[in-house]
Write an enzyme that holds these catalytic residues in place. Structure first.
Site, mmCIF file in Angstrom:
data_model
loop_
_atom_site.group_PDB
_atom_site.id
_atom_site.type_symbol
_atom_site.label_atom_id
_atom_site.label_comp_id
_atom_site.label_asym_id
_atom_site.label_seq_id
_atom_site.Cartn_x
_atom_site.Cartn_y
_atom_site.Cartn_z
ATOM 1 N N CYS A 191 8.574 -5.614 15.063
ATOM 2 C CA CYS A 191 8.242 -4.756 16.112
ATOM 3 C C CYS A 191 6.811 -5.126 16.470
ATOM 4 O O CYS A 191 5.874 -5.114 15.745
ATOM 5 C CB CYS A 191 8.303 -3.379 15.593
ATOM 6 S SG CYS A 191 10.091 -2.912 15.019
ATOM 7 N N CYS A 251 7.311 -6.960 6.396
ATOM 8 C CA CYS A 251 8.579 -6.559 7.215
ATOM 9 C C CYS A 251 9.261 -7.697 8.081
ATOM 10 O O CYS A 251 8.475 -8.533 8.559
ATOM 11 C CB CYS A 251 8.107 -5.390 7.775
ATOM 12 S SG CYS A 251 9.867 -4.457 8.602
ATOM 13 N N CYS A 307 3.420 8.444 1.487
ATOM 14 C CA CYS A 307 4.010 7.170 2.323
ATOM 15 C C CYS A 307 4.074 6.048 1.481
ATOM 16 O O CYS A 307 3.158 5.336 1.080
ATOM 17 C CB CYS A 307 3.149 7.244 3.576
ATOM 18 S SG CYS A 307 3.576 6.003 4.881
ATOM 19 N N CYS A 317 3.598 -3.269 15.839
ATOM 20 C CA CYS A 317 3.278 -2.460 14.403
ATOM 21 C C CYS A 317 2.701 -3.754 13.327
ATOM 22 O O CYS A 317 3.178 -4.957 13.579
ATOM 23 C CB CYS A 317 4.700 -2.272 13.519
ATOM 24 S SG CYS A 317 4.505 -2.163 11.730
ATOM 25 N N GLU A 341 0.674 -1.029 0.004
ATOM 26 C CA GLU A 341 0.093 -0.093 -0.017
ATOM 27 C C GLU A 341 0.986 1.359 -0.084
ATOM 28 O O GLU A 341 2.003 1.100 0.608
ATOM 29 C CB GLU A 341 -0.856 -0.061 1.217
ATOM 30 C CG GLU A 341 -2.055 -0.916 1.351
ATOM 31 C CD GLU A 341 -2.876 -0.958 2.227
ATOM 32 O OE1 GLU A 341 -3.864 -1.716 2.384
ATOM 33 O OE2 GLU A 341 -2.697 -0.067 3.295
ATOM 34 N N CYS A 355 0.184 4.654 10.435
ATOM 35 C CA CYS A 355 0.997 3.727 10.553
ATOM 36 C C CYS A 355 0.851 2.341 10.919
ATOM 37 O O CYS A 355 0.251 2.115 11.997
ATOM 38 C CB CYS A 355 2.159 4.341 11.969
ATOM 39 S SG CYS A 355 2.402 6.131 11.841
HETATM 40 N N1 SAH Z 1 10.649 0.044 8.956
HETATM 41 C C1 SAH Z 1 10.880 1.466 9.063
HETATM 42 C C2 SAH Z 1 9.760 2.229 8.350
HETATM 43 C C3 SAH Z 1 8.269 1.775 8.315
HETATM 44 S S1 SAH Z 1 7.271 2.179 9.727
HETATM 45 C C4 SAH Z 1 10.909 2.043 10.400
HETATM 46 O O1 SAH Z 1 10.801 1.213 11.280
HETATM 47 O O2 SAH Z 1 11.251 3.149 10.696
HETATM 48 C C5 SAH Z 1 7.431 3.922 9.863
HETATM 49 C C6 SAH Z 1 7.169 4.387 11.265
HETATM 50 O O3 SAH Z 1 5.868 4.018 11.943
HETATM 51 C C7 SAH Z 1 8.311 3.837 12.087
HETATM 52 O O4 SAH Z 1 8.618 4.691 13.189
HETATM 53 C C8 SAH Z 1 7.358 2.844 12.941
HETATM 54 O O5 SAH Z 1 7.785 2.523 13.915
HETATM 55 C C9 SAH Z 1 5.903 3.295 13.056
HETATM 56 N N2 SAH Z 1 4.843 2.695 13.744
HETATM 57 C C10 SAH Z 1 4.713 1.122 13.180
HETATM 58 N N3 SAH Z 1 3.531 0.666 13.823
HETATM 59 C C11 SAH Z 1 3.182 1.798 14.638
HETATM 60 C C12 SAH Z 1 1.981 1.973 15.331
HETATM 61 N N4 SAH Z 1 1.041 0.862 15.394
HETATM 62 N N5 SAH Z 1 1.557 3.403 15.921
HETATM 63 C C13 SAH Z 1 2.340 4.106 15.508
HETATM 64 N N6 SAH Z 1 3.465 4.177 14.925
HETATM 65 C C14 SAH Z 1 4.021 3.021 14.193
#
Ligand code: SAH
Length: 363
Positions: free
Chosen positions: A128, A124, A117, A131, A104, A355
């Site tokens: 984390c 991925c 974005c 996420c 997406e 995010c």
């Molecule tokens: N892998 C990269 C880019 C993708 S995510 C990274 O981790 O930076 C982009 C941002 O969104 C990252 O800072 C990630 O930690 C954040 N993110 C992911 N899931 C989220 C959530 N559920 N709520 C808020 N931020 C989130």
């Protein structure tokens, strides 16, 4: 000489597209098809400058030559559906790739800019726990063309007036969709070239408008600092202490907070660009005042900006966003330490475009 994949691709790897190639590789590839090299520049001008991807409209190229070029212009992604909110100025598009993978992108139009974005991987591998993309695991790396095409699709929609607010252009790109961009390093760097290099080499965007967001792959951050493309680096820190970061961002077990920040300061030094620190505020997990103070101490005096992101809880998540009061206090503590800080707006929540939510509901 370019290694072209002209037959049906192996499952996973997409066929080679002109957008995968640099300008000189494109010229070589076109010559291999028996056409003059300048045809490559004409096609590049249509794709990047005229934002016209329909070969039927490329009237400066004969119909038979357009036919000959077809193997270099495979269909890489089909928009499955688009969801909009904010009166049509936030548009999430779900694409199906040639092997069925889903990715997406989200287009966000603001009064003064348009940010896209985009995704760098299908899924991925960074795992984390907060996420949604992380939960599903890694399917595969995207190709350069698949990354660039997400931006071009948005750019075409804007140019053709399909987004409310009149014709416009993409001013900003953030690698904050699915995937860890620095885990797909060479492909992402090539995509950055396509976005930044002036036409007919690329789209001619300003490097300043582009943000690469990473969990903190330290050697790759240092390498990116030397690429001569001063894009903005965003580091997803989410905790100032290793104890907590080891669980929130598991790659921290490999590269610790201090190493990640050292690499970030090296990046700032090499590029002159302010580094963004991303910090998702999670209620009672990482939002304590002492953590804000510790973060402030670690960042004070550096070329840095903190972006606080209210946690967007994933379905079934045990975590929620911090309270407004905790958020205010966190901001305050950072300001007292002399660190610049903003709270990210959370566009696209209603369409699961915020995010970590991208494509999760489909997979
Ligand atoms: N892998 C990269 C880019 C993708 S995510 C990274 O981790 O930076 C982009 C941002 O969104 C990252 O800072 C990630 O930690 C954040 N993110 C992911 N899931 C989220 C959530 N559920 N709520 C808020 N931020 C989130």
């Amino acid at each position: 000489m370019v290694d072209l994949v002209l037959e049906a691709p192996a499952r996973g790897k997409p066929p080679t597209h002109l957008l995968d190639l640099s300008r000189s590789e494109r010229r070589d590839a076109v010559k291999e098809l028996g056409l003059p090299a300048f045809r490559a520049d004409q096609v590049s001008t249509h794709l990047f400058s005229h934002l016209q991807d329909d070969p039927e409209k490329w009237t400066d190229i004969s119909a038979s030559d357009r036919e000959t070029l077809q193997p270099l212009l495979p269909t890489l992604m089909e928009p499955l559906r688009s969801l909009t909110c904010d009166d049509g100025t936030t548009v999430k598009t779900l694409f199906r790739l040639h092997d069925g993978s889903l990715v997406e992108s989200v287009l966000m139009r603001y009064p003064d800019r348009v940010t896209m974005c985009i995704s760098s991987q299908a899924g991925c591998g960074m795992n984390c726990p907060f996420c949604a993309t992380g939960q599903a695991g890694l399917t595969r790396n995207l190709s350069t063309a698949e990354i660039v095409e997400q931006v071009l699709a948005g750019a075409r929609a804007l140019a053709h007036g399909d987004v409310p607010g009149g014709p416009g252009r993409v001013s900003n790109v953030v690698f904050m969709g699915m995937g860890e961009p620095l885990a797909n390093y060479k492909t992402v760097v090539a995509a950055l070239h396509r976005l930044i290099d002036p036409a007919p080499e690329g789209l001619g965007m300003s490097a300043r408008g582009i943000t690469v967001s990473t969990v903190g792959l330290v050697p790759r951050i240092r390498q990116l600092a030397e690429e001569g493309m001063p894009v903005t680096l965003a580091v997803s820190l989410h905790a100032p202490d290793d104890h907590l970061r080891d669980t929130l961002v598991p790659i921290n077990n490999r590269w610790k907070v201090a190493e990640v920040l050292d690499a970030a300061w090296f990046y700032a030094e090499q590029t002159g660009r302010r580094v963004s620190i991303e910090y998702a505020l999670i209620k009672d997990v990482n939002d304590q005042r002492w953590r804000a103070e510790l973060l402030g101490e670690m960042l004070a005096g550096h070329l840095v900006h903190v972006n606080l992101i209210p946690l967007n809880p994933t379905p079934g998540s045990k975590w929620t966003a911090s309270t407004p009061q905790a958020e205010r206090e966190f901001v305050q503590a950072l300001k007292e330490a002399g660190v610049r800080v903003t709270v990210r707006d959370t566009r696209g929540r209603e369409i699961d475009g915020a995010c970590g939510q991208l494509a999760a509901l489909e997979s």
